[in-house]
Design a protein around this motif. Structure first.
Motif, mmCIF file in Angstrom:
data_model
loop_
_atom_site.group_PDB
_atom_site.id
_atom_site.type_symbol
_atom_site.label_atom_id
_atom_site.label_comp_id
_atom_site.label_asym_id
_atom_site.label_seq_id
_atom_site.Cartn_x
_atom_site.Cartn_y
_atom_site.Cartn_z
ATOM 1 N N MET A 1 10.907 50.426 91.232
ATOM 2 C CA MET A 1 9.990 50.743 92.320
ATOM 3 C C MET A 1 8.624 51.114 91.745
ATOM 4 N N GLN A 2 7.580 50.797 92.490
ATOM 5 C CA GLN A 2 6.213 51.134 92.080
ATOM 6 C C GLN A 2 5.569 52.003 93.161
ATOM 7 N N ILE A 3 4.761 52.953 92.728
ATOM 8 C CA ILE A 3 4.072 53.845 93.659
ATOM 9 C C ILE A 3 2.743 54.239 93.031
ATOM 10 N N ASN A 4 1.738 54.485 93.873
ATOM 11 C CA ASN A 4 0.441 54.899 93.352
ATOM 12 C C ASN A 4 0.454 56.398 93.104
ATOM 13 N N ARG A 11 5.680 53.130 87.742
ATOM 14 C CA ARG A 11 7.068 52.700 87.936
ATOM 15 C C ARG A 11 7.996 53.899 87.896
ATOM 16 N N TYR A 12 8.958 53.907 88.826
ATOM 17 C CA TYR A 12 9.980 54.943 88.835
ATOM 18 C C TYR A 12 11.294 54.346 89.320
ATOM 19 N N VAL A 13 12.386 55.027 88.987
ATOM 20 C CA VAL A 13 13.715 54.625 89.439
ATOM 21 C C VAL A 13 14.442 55.873 89.919
ATOM 22 N N VAL A 14 15.046 55.782 91.087
ATOM 23 C CA VAL A 14 15.884 56.861 91.605
ATOM 24 C C VAL A 14 17.320 56.362 91.656
ATOM 25 N N SER A 15 18.233 57.079 91.016
ATOM 26 C CA SER A 15 19.661 56.749 91.037
ATOM 27 C C SER A 15 20.373 57.860 91.785
ATOM 28 N N TYR A 47 23.966 64.052 90.929
ATOM 29 C CA TYR A 47 22.551 64.403 91.065
ATOM 30 C C TYR A 47 21.765 63.209 91.582
ATOM 31 N N THR A 48 20.595 63.486 92.135
ATOM 32 C CA THR A 48 19.643 62.434 92.463
ATOM 33 C C THR A 48 18.719 62.315 91.255
ATOM 34 N N VAL A 49 18.954 61.301 90.444
ATOM 35 C CA VAL A 49 18.288 61.183 89.143
ATOM 36 C C VAL A 49 16.989 60.391 89.275
ATOM 37 N N LEU A 50 15.902 61.007 88.840
ATOM 38 C CA LEU A 50 14.590 60.377 88.852
ATOM 39 C C LEU A 50 14.128 60.120 87.425
ATOM 40 N N ARG A 51 13.720 58.887 87.169
ATOM 41 C CA ARG A 51 13.089 58.526 85.897
ATOM 42 C C ARG A 51 11.793 57.790 86.213
ATOM 43 N N TYR A 52 10.809 57.924 85.351
ATOM 44 C CA TYR A 52 9.547 57.217 85.583
ATOM 45 C C TYR A 52 8.859 56.921 84.254
ATOM 46 N N ASP A 53 7.952 55.937 84.290
ATOM 47 C CA ASP A 53 7.151 55.601 83.119
ATOM 48 C C ASP A 53 5.873 56.435 83.154
ATOM 49 N N VAL A 54 5.654 57.219 82.113
ATOM 50 C CA VAL A 54 4.423 58.002 81.981
ATOM 51 C C VAL A 54 3.229 57.046 81.914
ATOM 52 N N ARG A 55 2.084 57.496 82.385
ATOM 53 C CA ARG A 55 0.902 56.618 82.415
ATOM 54 C C ARG A 55 0.635 55.986 81.041
ATOM 55 N N GLY A 56 0.320 54.674 81.088
ATOM 56 C CA GLY A 56 0.067 53.933 79.860
ATOM 57 C C GLY A 56 1.315 53.468 79.147
ATOM 58 N N HIS A 57 2.477 53.697 79.727
ATOM 59 C CA HIS A 57 3.751 53.328 79.112
ATOM 60 C C HIS A 57 4.562 52.461 80.081
ATOM 61 N N GLY A 58 5.429 51.634 79.504
ATOM 62 C CA GLY A 58 6.306 50.810 80.331
ATOM 63 C C GLY A 58 5.505 49.989 81.326
ATOM 64 N N GLN A 59 5.861 50.099 82.603
ATOM 65 C CA GLN A 59 5.187 49.350 83.652
ATOM 66 C C GLN A 59 4.244 50.211 84.481
ATOM 67 N N ARG A 77 3.550 65.998 89.361
ATOM 68 C CA ARG A 77 3.450 66.677 90.659
ATOM 69 C C ARG A 77 3.210 65.668 91.786
ATOM 70 N N ALA A 78 2.273 64.738 91.556
ATOM 71 C CA ALA A 78 1.940 63.748 92.574
ATOM 72 C C ALA A 78 3.126 62.844 92.873
ATOM 73 N N LEU A 79 3.888 62.487 91.835
ATOM 74 C CA LEU A 79 5.071 61.652 92.036
ATOM 75 C C LEU A 79 6.112 62.396 92.865
ATOM 76 N N LEU A 80 6.375 63.649 92.528
ATOM 77 C CA LEU A 80 7.339 64.440 93.300
ATOM 78 C C LEU A 80 6.876 64.592 94.741
ATOM 79 N N ASP A 81 5.577 64.830 94.939
ATOM 80 C CA ASP A 81 5.040 64.942 96.297
ATOM 81 C C ASP A 81 5.280 63.662 97.073
ATOM 82 N N ALA A 82 4.993 62.522 96.444
ATOM 83 C CA ALA A 82 5.125 61.229 97.117
ATOM 84 C C ALA A 82 6.568 60.937 97.505
#
Length: 262
Positions: A1-4, A11-15, A47-59, A77-82
């Protein structure tokens, strides 16, 4: 998934198999969210597992301007808010551990527990040149030029020989990291220093280090545990990527630690 997130395509993934509490994993410099594949697969039932690519990394997009670890904390913080996440358990490794420390200082009310792996609270003055050299080499020769030496620091020779398929995947992700994203992150880590503020953190904390970690000596992670009230410190028979090299032991430690706080 992608989010601004703060103007960057992220990029982030929720499992989420069991609908449990949020558990967020933050990867190392030159990595991406795939480093947590095995752990996410294990914990997603509870658990609701959240992983994401830090800025400048991955996608995740590369920043157009320099940034700090504090900016990376604001990205989280912005990702959690979104995603509508009010609070989460956080696990950070290496660079991810620095982001986690910063976030614990910026937004402690949003953290249930804090797990810090193979990380430090500041770059020693003598280590600033190392980050600058890595940034310069990434920009001039590409991140792939740093890959072999990095694998040798990150994983013991025994592990590399026994698990070439794991090393290959980590190597591939590292070598394909954006040179500019990697270089910008190097400078952010060079300037990171929260040593004087760690004592204000009052969160259940697990600190984990690799006995054979030459890049981030276990003493650095132990110092963090000593500074945070009632933090638990564990030493694993591994190099820098201790949660990966000693995945079964780390999983058991993390599971036990989390169960005490759920």
């Amino acid at each position: 998934m992608q989010i601004n997130v703060n103007g960057l395509d992220t990029r982030y993934v929720v499992s989420n198999e069991g609908g449990g509490p949020w558990l967020t994993f933050i990867h190392q410099l030159g990595g991406d969210l795939s480093i947590w594949d095995q752990l996410a697969g294990y914990f997603r039932d509870d658990y609701t597992v959240l992983r994401y690519d830090v800025r400048g990394h991955g996608q995740t997009a590369v920043s157009e301007k320099p940034f700090s670890v504090a900016d990376l904390s604001q990205d989280l913080r912005a990702l959690l808010d979104a995603l509508g996440v009010q609070s989460t358990h956080i696990v950070g490794m290496s660079m991810g551990g620095m982001i986690a420390q910063q976030f614990a200082l910026d937004d402690p009310a949003r953290i249930e527990t804090l797990t810090l792996c193979d990380t430090h609270a500041a770059t020693p003055a003598g280590g600033h040149a190392v980050w600058e050299q890595r940034a310069a080499k990434a920009r001039s020769e590409g991140v792939a030029a740093l890959a072999q030496a990095t694998m040798e620091r990150w994983l013991t020779a025994d592990f590399r020989n026994a698990h070439p398929e794991v090393v290959e995947q980590i190597h591939e992700v590292f070598a394909s990291t954006s040179s500019e994203g990697y270089a910008q992150a190097c400078i952010a880590l060079r300037d990171f220093d929260v040593r004087s503020r760690l004592s204000v953190i009052d969160l259940p904390t697990l600190a984990v280090a690799g006995r054979h970690d030459a890049g981030t000596p276990p003493a650095d992670t132990h110092e963090i545990a000593n500074a945070i009230r009632n933090a638990q410190f564990e030493l694993l028979d591994a190099a820098h990527l201790a949660p990966i090299e000693q995945s079964q032991r780390f999983t058991a430690l993390l599971e036990s630690f989390l169960l005490k706080r759920v």
